[in-house]
Design an enzyme around this catalytic site. Sequence first.
Site: not given
Length: 152
Positions: A69, A106
């Site tokens: 990701s 993230k």
Amino acid sequence: MSLSHRTPVRVLGRAAREGGGRVQPLMGCRVRAGFPSPADDHLEAEVDLHAHVVKRPAATYFVRAEGDSMVGDGIHDGDLLVVDRSLEPLPGRVIVIALEGEPTVKRLERRGGHVCLVASNPRFAPIPLAGRECEVWGVVTHVVHDLLGRSP
């Protein structure tokens, strides 16, 4: 919303080291990422990689990333992340955060007045943080990426 698209992390340990450190040679020239140039035949000095990437040993730890990701930020499956807990998790920074009890890495962003976690792989949707249990574990300062493709 399913959280299975998160890039989980595995904490490896603190960055503080005991005793003397190992140093590696540092070339006296820079290498070009474009057209090749002749290399210098001498070494400038020695470099302690640990001292270069760990600014605050008591607040720093290493962790391995899992998943894809964050590939847009150069974080690949198996990469070693250097994480500093003393840095403020400002919007725009890549952070390690426990979201509903599970750690992930993230980019922290503010979108439309809301704080969310954003992957750097467009296959993954932003994760809004409003109403979720979360705890920031630190800010990612460096990524050690294996170019040979060996598994950790």
